[in-house]
Enzyme design. Structure first.
Site, PDB file in Angstrom:
ATOM      1  N   ARG A   1      52.472   8.052  80.711  1.00  0.00           N
ATOM      2  CA  ARG A   1      53.122   7.852  79.441  1.00  0.00           C
ATOM      3  C   ARG A   1      54.358   9.033  79.597  1.00  0.00           C
ATOM      4  NH1 ARG A   1      48.651   8.191  74.633  1.00  0.00           N
ATOM      5  NH2 ARG A   1      50.167   9.777  74.085  1.00  0.00           N
TER       6      ARG A   1
ATOM      7  N   LYS B   1      39.959  10.615  72.898  1.00  0.00           N
ATOM      8  CA  LYS B   1      39.669   9.377  71.355  1.00  0.00           C
ATOM      9  C   LYS B   1      39.797   8.079  71.861  1.00  0.00           C
ATOM     10  CE  LYS B   1      43.405  11.400  69.349  1.00  0.00           C
ATOM     11  NZ  LYS B   1      43.623  12.420  70.273  1.00  0.00           N
TER      12      LYS B   1
ATOM     13  N   ARG C   1      53.235  18.596  71.383  1.00  0.00           N
ATOM     14  CA  ARG C   1      52.266  17.770  70.938  1.00  0.00           C
ATOM     15  C   ARG C   1      51.024  18.592  70.518  1.00  0.00           C
ATOM     16  NH1 ARG C   1      51.174  13.752  75.465  1.00  0.00           N
ATOM     17  NH2 ARG C   1      49.372  13.033  74.071  1.00  0.00           N
TER      18      ARG C   1
ATOM     19  N   ARG D   1      46.778  11.753  60.527  1.00  0.00           N
ATOM     20  CA  ARG D   1      47.241  12.909  61.401  1.00  0.00           C
ATOM     21  C   ARG D   1      47.840  14.161  60.486  1.00  0.00           C
ATOM     22  NH1 ARG D   1      47.911  10.448  66.724  1.00  0.00           N
ATOM     23  NH2 ARG D   1      48.847  11.929  67.870  1.00  0.00           N
TER      24      ARG D   1
ATOM     25  N   ARG E   1      46.693  11.759  83.484  1.00  0.00           N
ATOM     26  CA  ARG E   1      46.546  10.732  82.878  1.00  0.00           C
ATOM     27  C   ARG E   1      47.202   9.561  83.358  1.00  0.00           C
ATOM     28  NH1 ARG E   1      46.148  10.081  76.540  1.00  0.00           N
ATOM     29  NH2 ARG E   1      48.214  11.002  76.750  1.00  0.00           N
TER      30      ARG E   1
HETATM   31  P1  AP5 Z   1      42.544   9.825  76.229  1.00  0.00           P
HETATM   32  O1  AP5 Z   1      41.033   9.150  75.988  1.00  0.00           O
HETATM   33  O2  AP5 Z   1      43.678   9.189  76.565  1.00  0.00           O
HETATM   34  O3  AP5 Z   1      42.829  11.142  75.277  1.00  0.00           O
HETATM   35  P2  AP5 Z   1      43.079  10.748  73.548  1.00  0.00           P
HETATM   36  O4  AP5 Z   1      42.530  11.723  72.723  1.00  0.00           O
HETATM   37  O5  AP5 Z   1      43.413   9.577  73.240  1.00  0.00           O
HETATM   38  O6  AP5 Z   1      44.698  11.531  73.819  1.00  0.00           O
HETATM   39  P3  AP5 Z   1      46.187  10.986  73.460  1.00  0.00           P
HETATM   40  O7  AP5 Z   1      47.163  11.677  74.242  1.00  0.00           O
HETATM   41  O8  AP5 Z   1      46.295   9.451  73.547  1.00  0.00           O
HETATM   42  O9  AP5 Z   1      46.291  11.341  71.921  1.00  0.00           O
HETATM   43  P4  AP5 Z   1      47.500  11.623  71.082  1.00  0.00           P
HETATM   44  O10 AP5 Z   1      46.745  11.796  69.782  1.00  0.00           O
HETATM   45  O11 AP5 Z   1      48.323  12.783  71.399  1.00  0.00           O
HETATM   46  O12 AP5 Z   1      48.522  10.271  71.339  1.00  0.00           O
HETATM   47  P5  AP5 Z   1      48.810   8.979  70.538  1.00  0.00           P
HETATM   48  O13 AP5 Z   1      48.946   7.889  71.483  1.00  0.00           O
HETATM   49  O14 AP5 Z   1      47.823   8.966  69.695  1.00  0.00           O
HETATM   50  O15 AP5 Z   1      42.074  10.944  77.567  1.00  0.00           O
HETATM   51  C1  AP5 Z   1      43.027  11.625  78.018  1.00  0.00           C
HETATM   52  C2  AP5 Z   1      42.632  12.033  79.652  1.00  0.00           C
HETATM   53  O16 AP5 Z   1      41.580  12.717  79.665  1.00  0.00           O
HETATM   54  C3  AP5 Z   1      42.713  10.503  80.548  1.00  0.00           C
HETATM   55  O17 AP5 Z   1      43.192  10.644  81.858  1.00  0.00           O
HETATM   56  C4  AP5 Z   1      41.275  10.394  80.453  1.00  0.00           C
HETATM   57  O18 AP5 Z   1      40.758   9.602  81.748  1.00  0.00           O
HETATM   58  C5  AP5 Z   1      40.682  11.931  80.445  1.00  0.00           C
HETATM   59  N1  AP5 Z   1      39.377  11.856  79.638  1.00  0.00           N
HETATM   60  C6  AP5 Z   1      38.935  11.564  78.602  1.00  0.00           C
HETATM   61  N2  AP5 Z   1      37.734  11.739  78.392  1.00  0.00           N
HETATM   62  C7  AP5 Z   1      37.330  12.778  79.163  1.00  0.00           C
HETATM   63  C8  AP5 Z   1      35.967  13.317  79.449  1.00  0.00           C
HETATM   64  N3  AP5 Z   1      34.922  13.463  78.607  1.00  0.00           N
HETATM   65  N4  AP5 Z   1      36.018  14.214  80.639  1.00  0.00           N
HETATM   66  C9  AP5 Z   1      37.128  14.348  81.327  1.00  0.00           C
HETATM   67  N5  AP5 Z   1      38.307  13.668  81.302  1.00  0.00           N
HETATM   68  C10 AP5 Z   1      38.314  12.832  80.337  1.00  0.00           C
HETATM   69  O19 AP5 Z   1      50.108   9.737  69.656  1.00  0.00           O
HETATM   70  C11 AP5 Z   1      51.471   9.683  70.624  1.00  0.00           C
HETATM   71  C12 AP5 Z   1      52.463   9.807  69.608  1.00  0.00           C
HETATM   72  O20 AP5 Z   1      52.727   8.903  68.787  1.00  0.00           O
HETATM   73  C13 AP5 Z   1      52.582  11.313  68.569  1.00  0.00           C
HETATM   74  O21 AP5 Z   1      52.825  12.226  69.513  1.00  0.00           O
HETATM   75  C14 AP5 Z   1      53.307  10.857  67.586  1.00  0.00           C
HETATM   76  O22 AP5 Z   1      54.555  11.095  68.107  1.00  0.00           O
HETATM   77  C15 AP5 Z   1      53.111   9.251  67.190  1.00  0.00           C
HETATM   78  N6  AP5 Z   1      51.782   9.151  66.393  1.00  0.00           N
HETATM   79  C16 AP5 Z   1      50.703   8.480  66.571  1.00  0.00           C
HETATM   80  N7  AP5 Z   1      50.169   8.419  65.592  1.00  0.00           N
HETATM   81  C17 AP5 Z   1      50.537   9.013  64.380  1.00  0.00           C
HETATM   82  C18 AP5 Z   1      50.351   9.517  63.070  1.00  0.00           C
HETATM   83  N8  AP5 Z   1      49.232   8.972  62.859  1.00  0.00           N
HETATM   84  N9  AP5 Z   1      51.137  10.132  62.554  1.00  0.00           N
HETATM   85  C19 AP5 Z   1      52.268  10.445  63.342  1.00  0.00           C
HETATM   86  N10 AP5 Z   1      52.817  10.141  64.255  1.00  0.00           N
HETATM   87  C20 AP5 Z   1      51.964   9.424  65.077  1.00  0.00           C
END
Ligand code: AP5
Length: 227
Positions: free
Chosen positions: A172, A25, A183, A100, A139
């Site tokens: 991270r 994402k 997660r 979410r 990552r």
């Molecule tokens: P990346 O693009 O970073 O993946 P992502 O889907 O963004 O994963 P996240 O871990 O950031 O999502 P998340 O939802 O858990 O975290 P968030 O920060 O929102 O890619 C991942 C890896 O794969 C990278 O190394 C990339 O290079 C590789 N990659 C990408 N595309 C690829 C492809 N096509 N092929 C191969 N490799 C690829 O949330 C973190 C925390 O914040 C949560 O756990 C929660 O505690 C809190 N939080 C955030 N938002 C909320 C909410 N709305 N409600 C409640 N708590 C929240």
């Protein structure tokens, strides 16, 4: 319609990127937001910024994020509503990591109804479960510009340094195996139901997130109406 640059057109609506941790994402949101010249709103990045600054919100969110759980809806909602109300969101924006939970989705519906005539588009990134652990443990993120790398599949040219700005690449704290497992469990329990919520309204489109990042970008651009 006269030819106009994509950036000048904006999106005209909210685009929601939905998918499990590691689905890509953030990688795609950065790219697509830059192409369209619209804000990329990542609630995860916003919380990490609050944690880094040591704000009251950051202090509350930090232990929750470190456990891999979701931050309570009321804290997320006040933060995102404030952000969406800014003028730079008038031409549309990309939501990454929000909503979410079903209550978050309901609250977002209310906000968007006041703001846009067009329904949001939900892009659902479909990725095999067994790929997610590898992506997340590998990552690394640039401390300066937030560029996303992967030590296995998308390494930087110089180990530990960002290709764009030379910034230090860091892991991270929630990308540890035990936290990733939590997660993924939180996703299945609290976020997966949103797929049906949006699909039943006809606003959700699946994208094959297993393809290369470039191929995924192409698919998303096609969905958004640009070849
Ligand atoms: P990346 O693009 O970073 O993946 P992502 O889907 O963004 O994963 P996240 O871990 O950031 O999502 P998340 O939802 O858990 O975290 P968030 O920060 O929102 O890619 C991942 C890896 O794969 C990278 O190394 C990339 O290079 C590789 N990659 C990408 N595309 C690829 C492809 N096509 N092929 C191969 N490799 C690829 O949330 C973190 C925390 O914040 C949560 O756990 C929660 O505690 C809190 N939080 C955030 N938002 C909320 C909410 N709305 N409600 C409640 N708590 C929240």
């Amino acid at each position: 319609m006269p030819e106009a640059s994509v950036a000048a057109r904006g999106l005209g609506r909210a685009v929601i990127f939905l998918g499990p941790p590691g689905a890509g994402k953030g990688t795609q949101a950065r790219q697509i937001a830059e192409t369209y010249g619209v804000p990329h709103l990542s609630t995860g990045d916003m919380f990490r910024e609050h944690v880094g600054r040591g704000t009251a919100l950051g202090l509350r969110a930090k232990p929750i994020m470190e456990r891999g759980e979701l931050v309570p809806d009321d804290l997320v909602l006040s933060m995102i509503e404030d952000r969406i109300s800014r003028p730079d969101c008038n031409e549309g924006f990309i939501l990454d990591g929000f909503p979410r939970t079903l209550p978050q989705a309901g609250a977002l519906d209310e906000i968007l109804r006041r703001r846009f005539e067009t329904e949001p588009l939900v892009v659902h990134f479909v990725v095999d479960q067994n790929q997610l652990m590898r992506r997340l443990t590998g990552r690394r993120t640039c401390k300066i510009g937030g560029e996303i790398y992967n030590v296995y599949d998308h390494p930087p040219k110089v180990p530990g340094r960002c290709d764009r700005d030379g910034g230090e690449l860091v892991q991270r704290p929630d990308d540890r195996e035990d936290v990733i497992t939590e997660r993924l469990t939180a996703y299945e329990r609290q976020t997966r139901p949103l797929v049906d919520y949006y699909r039943s309204r006809g606003v959700l489109k699946d994208v094959n997130g297993m393809a290369s990042p470039e191929a995924v970008t192409k698919s998303v651009l096609e969905l958004l109406g640009q070849k």
